[in-house]
Each structure stands twice: as structure tokens, then as C-alpha cells.
Design a protein around this motif. Structure first.
Motif, PDB file in Angstrom:
ATOM      1  N   TYR A   1      36.519  68.269  16.213  1.00  0.00           N
ATOM      2  CA  TYR A   1      37.788  68.341  15.502  1.00  0.00           C
ATOM      3  C   TYR A   1      37.683  67.777  14.093  1.00  0.00           C
ATOM      4  O   TYR A   1      36.924  66.845  13.844  1.00  0.00           O
ATOM      5  CB  TYR A   1      38.861  67.534  16.253  1.00  0.00           C
ATOM      6  CG  TYR A   1      39.161  68.079  17.625  1.00  0.00           C
ATOM      7  CD1 TYR A   1      39.998  69.179  17.783  1.00  0.00           C
ATOM      8  CD2 TYR A   1      38.614  67.496  18.755  1.00  0.00           C
ATOM      9  CE1 TYR A   1      40.273  69.690  19.037  1.00  0.00           C
ATOM     10  CE2 TYR A   1      38.882  67.999  20.018  1.00  0.00           C
ATOM     11  CZ  TYR A   1      39.721  69.100  20.150  1.00  0.00           C
ATOM     12  OH  TYR A   1      39.988  69.593  21.397  1.00  0.00           O
TER      13      TYR A   1
ATOM     14  N   ASN B   1      42.300  76.725  13.429  1.00  0.00           N
ATOM     15  CA  ASN B   1      43.463  75.854  13.565  1.00  0.00           C
ATOM     16  C   ASN B   1      43.831  75.790  15.045  1.00  0.00           C
ATOM     17  O   ASN B   1      43.890  76.824  15.712  1.00  0.00           O
ATOM     18  CB  ASN B   1      44.630  76.409  12.737  1.00  0.00           C
ATOM     19  CG  ASN B   1      45.769  75.427  12.631  1.00  0.00           C
ATOM     20  OD1 ASN B   1      46.313  74.993  13.639  1.00  0.00           O
ATOM     21  ND2 ASN B   1      46.123  75.076  11.417  1.00  0.00           N
TER      22      ASN B   1
ATOM     23  N   THR C   1      46.491  75.481  16.455  1.00  0.00           N
ATOM     24  CA  THR C   1      47.687  76.276  16.750  1.00  0.00           C
ATOM     25  C   THR C   1      47.289  77.672  17.220  1.00  0.00           C
ATOM     26  O   THR C   1      47.910  78.216  18.135  1.00  0.00           O
ATOM     27  CB  THR C   1      48.590  76.372  15.500  1.00  0.00           C
ATOM     28  OG1 THR C   1      48.920  75.047  15.096  1.00  0.00           O
ATOM     29  CG2 THR C   1      49.857  77.146  15.785  1.00  0.00           C
ATOM     30  N   GLU C   2      46.245  78.248  16.629  1.00  0.00           N
ATOM     31  CA  GLU C   2      45.760  79.563  17.059  1.00  0.00           C
ATOM     32  C   GLU C   2      45.309  79.523  18.518  1.00  0.00           C
ATOM     33  O   GLU C   2      45.546  80.464  19.275  1.00  0.00           O
ATOM     34  CB  GLU C   2      44.579  80.016  16.200  1.00  0.00           C
ATOM     35  CG  GLU C   2      44.904  80.323  14.764  1.00  0.00           C
ATOM     36  CD  GLU C   2      43.665  80.730  14.007  1.00  0.00           C
ATOM     37  OE1 GLU C   2      43.236  81.898  14.163  1.00  0.00           O
ATOM     38  OE2 GLU C   2      43.117  79.886  13.285  1.00  0.00           O
TER      39      GLU C   2
ATOM     40  N   TYR D   1      41.924  71.114  13.175  1.00  0.00           N
ATOM     41  CA  TYR D   1      41.044  72.265  13.331  1.00  0.00           C
ATOM     42  C   TYR D   1      39.966  71.946  14.360  1.00  0.00           C
ATOM     43  O   TYR D   1      39.607  70.782  14.545  1.00  0.00           O
ATOM     44  CB  TYR D   1      40.356  72.603  11.996  1.00  0.00           C
ATOM     45  CG  TYR D   1      41.313  73.093  10.949  1.00  0.00           C
ATOM     46  CD1 TYR D   1      41.523  74.458  10.746  1.00  0.00           C
ATOM     47  CD2 TYR D   1      42.032  72.195  10.164  1.00  0.00           C
ATOM     48  CE1 TYR D   1      42.413  74.904   9.787  1.00  0.00           C
ATOM     49  CE2 TYR D   1      42.924  72.637   9.209  1.00  0.00           C
ATOM     50  CZ  TYR D   1      43.109  73.996   9.020  1.00  0.00           C
ATOM     51  OH  TYR D   1      43.999  74.432   8.076  1.00  0.00           O
TER      52      TYR D   1
ATOM     53  N   GLU E   1      44.795  67.691   5.726  1.00  0.00           N
ATOM     54  CA  GLU E   1      46.187  67.765   5.261  1.00  0.00           C
ATOM     55  C   GLU E   1      47.168  67.890   6.422  1.00  0.00           C
ATOM     56  O   GLU E   1      48.083  68.712   6.411  1.00  0.00           O
ATOM     57  CB  GLU E   1      46.340  68.922   4.271  1.00  0.00           C
ATOM     58  CG  GLU E   1      45.510  68.734   3.010  1.00  0.00           C
ATOM     59  CD  GLU E   1      45.628  69.888   2.035  1.00  0.00           C
ATOM     60  OE1 GLU E   1      46.448  70.809   2.252  1.00  0.00           O
ATOM     61  OE2 GLU E   1      44.875  69.865   1.046  1.00  0.00           O
ATOM     62  N   GLY E   2      46.960  67.081   7.442  1.00  0.00           N
ATOM     63  CA  GLY E   2      47.871  67.039   8.579  1.00  0.00           C
ATOM     64  C   GLY E   2      47.686  68.147   9.600  1.00  0.00           C
ATOM     65  O   GLY E   2      48.366  68.179  10.612  1.00  0.00           O
ATOM     66  N   GLU E   3      46.771  69.069   9.351  1.00  0.00           N
ATOM     67  CA  GLU E   3      46.492  70.165  10.292  1.00  0.00           C
ATOM     68  C   GLU E   3      45.203  69.858  11.038  1.00  0.00           C
ATOM     69  O   GLU E   3      44.217  69.430  10.447  1.00  0.00           O
ATOM     70  CB  GLU E   3      46.338  71.497   9.546  1.00  0.00           C
ATOM     71  CG  GLU E   3      47.605  71.991   8.902  1.00  0.00           C
ATOM     72  CD  GLU E   3      48.597  72.549   9.916  1.00  0.00           C
ATOM     73  OE1 GLU E   3      48.172  73.145  10.923  1.00  0.00           O
ATOM     74  OE2 GLU E   3      49.804  72.378   9.686  1.00  0.00           O
TER      75      GLU E   3
ATOM     76  N   GLU F   1      40.635  66.920  10.863  1.00  0.00           N
ATOM     77  CA  GLU F   1      42.023  66.965  10.402  1.00  0.00           C
ATOM     78  C   GLU F   1      42.013  67.089   8.882  1.00  0.00           C
ATOM     79  O   GLU F   1      41.350  66.312   8.188  1.00  0.00           O
ATOM     80  CB  GLU F   1      42.780  65.708  10.828  1.00  0.00           C
ATOM     81  CG  GLU F   1      44.251  65.799  10.531  1.00  0.00           C
ATOM     82  CD  GLU F   1      45.049  64.651  11.120  1.00  0.00           C
ATOM     83  OE1 GLU F   1      46.217  64.508  10.736  1.00  0.00           O
ATOM     84  OE2 GLU F   1      44.505  63.892  11.947  1.00  0.00           O
TER      85      GLU F   1
END
Length: 173
Positions: free
Chosen positions: A40, A146, A148-149, A48, A44-46, A42
């Protein structure tokens, strides 16, 4: 599962003898020890995760997964995990820092019956990825995805890696 076995080939399929049941299911003679690493970053707050698309000749060909593979005879699980990441994604072992052991995945009903040691690593930023160390045809593509994907079911379906990653993310929240 069909219980009646017949030997279809006397060849070795990388690590195990391959058999086919009379019902046409492919199974393997013995269990293998494997490793999988969730990496993992991180930005900018996202969040991956590093993922690779398996080569067409591989099991689950064309599907996305985390770096993973079988242990060599002369290595520990953590050493094998670092080697697989280096081979498949080109991330050097020291860039991973400390690997956190997440657990063992053990699925006796799965056709290869792998026992998989799962690790997590956090890296600083989206490191460059390169599969030059992978065997020919093992990796089609690699990228930072990401999470989220993955949560939306868009990628990372091979070898049950999407399920194990989602379970891990749920435990963190």
C-alpha cells in the motif's frame, strides 16, 4: 468434487504432479507453500495498492492480483515474499521496509491447495514498477490501483486476492 482420480499426465506442472478426476476437474498431488504481499501507498489522502495483471499462460491468466508465488526450497516465507515483489513489480526489498504478517490462507478445497503466507507492506509514494525479473509471460501489466476500484469490484480477482484485501481493509476501519 469428484472423488475418483485418474492420472492424466506424469509431468510436473511447476511444483506438483497434475491429476484430472474422471469428472474433468484438475487437482494437484500435494500442497505447496506460497506467499502474497499487499503493498500500500497513501498519496494525498488516497490509498493505492500495487497490482499486476497475470500473463495469459498463468493460472487466472489476464486477471489482476497482488504479487505472489511459491517459496523456493532455500528461503523463508518473508524472504520469498520480498523476492516475489522484486521479480514481479521491481520493488527492491529494502523499499518495502518491515513486512507485517497478516496470516495464513489455507483452502483445502481449492484445486491447488496452496498454503499461503500473506504479508502487508506500506511504502512511501507510488514507486516505479517494473516486471523485468518475472519469468517470461508471467506478468502482462502492473500498476498502482486505487483501493476504491478494488472495493467496487473492478480489478484484482485472481487467486482470491480481492477478497483477502477487502477483509484486511475492513479490519483496519
Amino acid at each position: 468434487m469428484c472423488d475418483v482420480m485418474k492420472l492424466t499426465n506424469e509431468f510436473m506442472d511447476n511444483e506438483n504432479k497434475r491429476y484430472e478426476t474422471v469428472c474433468g476437474e484438475v487437482v494437484f498431488h500435494s500442497r505447496s507453500v506460497a506467499v502474497c504481499v499487499h503493498i500500500y501507498a497513501e498519496v494525498e489522502g488516497e490509498m493505492y495498492v500495487a497490482a499486476l495483471q497475470r500473463g495469459e499462460r498463468m493460472d487466472h491468466g489476464g486477471m489482476w492480483c497482488m504479487p505472489c508465488g511459491y517459496l523456493d526450497w532455500n528461503e523463508s516465507a518473508e524472504t520469498g515474499a520480498r523476492r516475489e515483489v522484486m521479480e514481479e513489480l521491481g520493488i527492491k526489498p529494502d523499499a518495502l521496509g518491515e513486512l507485517e504478517f497478516l496470516g495464513v490462507e489455507d483452502e483445502p478445497e481449492a484445486y491447488k491447495q496452496n498454503i499461503t503466507f500473506v504479508y502487508r507492506a506500506r511504502v512511501d509514494g507510488l514507486l516505479a514498477l517494473c516486471s523485468a525479473g518475472a519469468a517470461e509471460g508471467e506478468v502482462q501489466e502492473m500498476r498502482w490501483m486505487n483501493v476504491t476500484e478494488v472495493r467496487e469490484g473492478k480489478h484484482v480477482g485472481a487467486c482470491g486476492h480481492d477478497t483477502s484485501m477487502l477483509q484486511e481493509l475492513e479490519q483496519q476501519n
